[in-house]
Write a protein that holds these residues in place. Structure first.
Motif, short mmCIF file in Angstrom:
data_model
loop_
_atom_site.label_atom_id
_atom_site.label_comp_id
_atom_site.label_asym_id
_atom_site.label_seq_id
_atom_site.Cartn_x
_atom_site.Cartn_y
_atom_site.Cartn_z
N ASP A 25 0.82 -1.21 0.00
CA ASP A 25 0.00 0.00 0.00
C ASP A 25 0.85 1.26 0.00
N LYS A 36 1.66 1.96 -6.92
CA LYS A 36 1.63 0.73 -6.14
C LYS A 36 2.43 -0.34 -6.89
N ARG A 96 -5.09 2.07 -6.22
CA ARG A 96 -5.41 0.77 -5.63
C ARG A 96 -6.33 -0.07 -6.51
#
Length: 289
Positions: free
Chosen positions: A164, A189, A208
């Motif tokens: 993360d 990421k 994400r």
């Protein structure tokens, strides 16, 4: 006389599996402010992730030589064959230490029946090897049958990790300070693999949601020779069960998988990858036993 499976806490298996299959687990050492803890024994991974979110740091250390010596001497009195499945030699010195200790112990106990396997894997990828070996041992399979399976799994287990916050990879020595700064600035990421037993970045994704899609694309590409519907799929997470359940649902929908093992990532990886880590594990080819 049967086969006993010994491993360490870096395998990240759920406690219920460890208990059901009578797997002997040696804990990795976790260090904070010079104080030592035992992974999942005297410190919980959730505590580590909570502290890391507050900016605190942890280190890890391999299992001490004397712990192996005591355990191997204990097993020298057993009539069972022992298989110790070790955390990847590319990520820890535990495997090499166990080899040295075995030779020392065998000088005193030459009948010790102990095989040592380098998993070349981490977290649940490592755990799936241990799980399969323990199931086979409970079914009464021979040492040679289990070792044959482990050889195949070591060569064919796939790891797909994401973190993360790239800052944790910098602290763990996986990326440079510049990469960490730019990555954090751009919300990048990284997606990582395990190659030759070491963590290797393979993709950089912004955001994400794109990470989940990319991870499924990698599974699709790498599972061309495998029937995922009839596999156990491993999912491990850095204190983010919601992300684990989300990716599980996506895998179920896309590949029709129904058998999963899901658990939190322990200290061996989590202290370096940080909270919010998400990892997937599967075989890229079916095992024909």
């Amino acid at each position: 006389m049967g086969v006993k499976i010994l491993s360490d806490s870096a395998c990240d298996l759920p406690e219920e599996i460890i208990n059901e299959y009578n797997i002997d687990i040696l804990p990795i050492i976790v260090i904070k402010d010079e104080k030592e803890y035992l992974d999942k024994v005297t410190i919980d991974p959730n505590k580590i992730y909570e502290d890391m979110l507050k900016g605190e740091s942890y280190k890890t250390a391999q299992i001490p030589l004397y712990v192996f010596e005591d355990k191997f001497k204990e097993y020298s009195k057993s009539e069972d064959s022992i298989i110790y499945i070790a955390f990847s030699s590319g990520l820890s010195g535990t495997y090499q230490t166990s080899l040295v200790v075995r030779e020392t112990v065998k000088e005193e106990y030459p009948d010790l029946d102990l095989e040592i396997v380098d998993s070349k894997s981490a977290s649940m990828g490592f755990g799936l090897l241990v799980y399969k070996a323990a199931k086979m041992a409970k079914e009464g399979k021979t040492k040679d049958e289990i070792l044959k399976m482990l050889d195949f799994y070591v060569d064919h287990i796939e790891h797909i990790f994401t973190v993360d916050d790239i800052e944790y990879l910098f602290r763990g020595g996986r990326v440079s300070r510049t990469q960490a700064f730019v990555g954090s600035l751009l919300n990048i990421k990284p997606i990582l693999d395990v190659q030759e037993g070491k963590l290797v970045p393979i993709e950089k994704v912004r955001g994400r949601n794109k990470v989940f899609k990319t991870m499924l694309e990698i599974i699709d590409k790498r599972s061309e020779n495998a029937d995922l519907q009839h596999q156990i799929i491993g999912i491990s997470h850095g204190g983010d069960i919601e992300a684990a359940m989300k990716i599980k649902a996506m895998i179920e929908e896309k590949f029709g998988c129904t058998d999963f093992v899901i658990n939190i990532i322990g200290s061996a990886i989590g202290a370096h990858s940080g909270p919010g880590t998400l990892a997937l594990f599967f075989l890229n080819e079916n095992y024909d036993s």
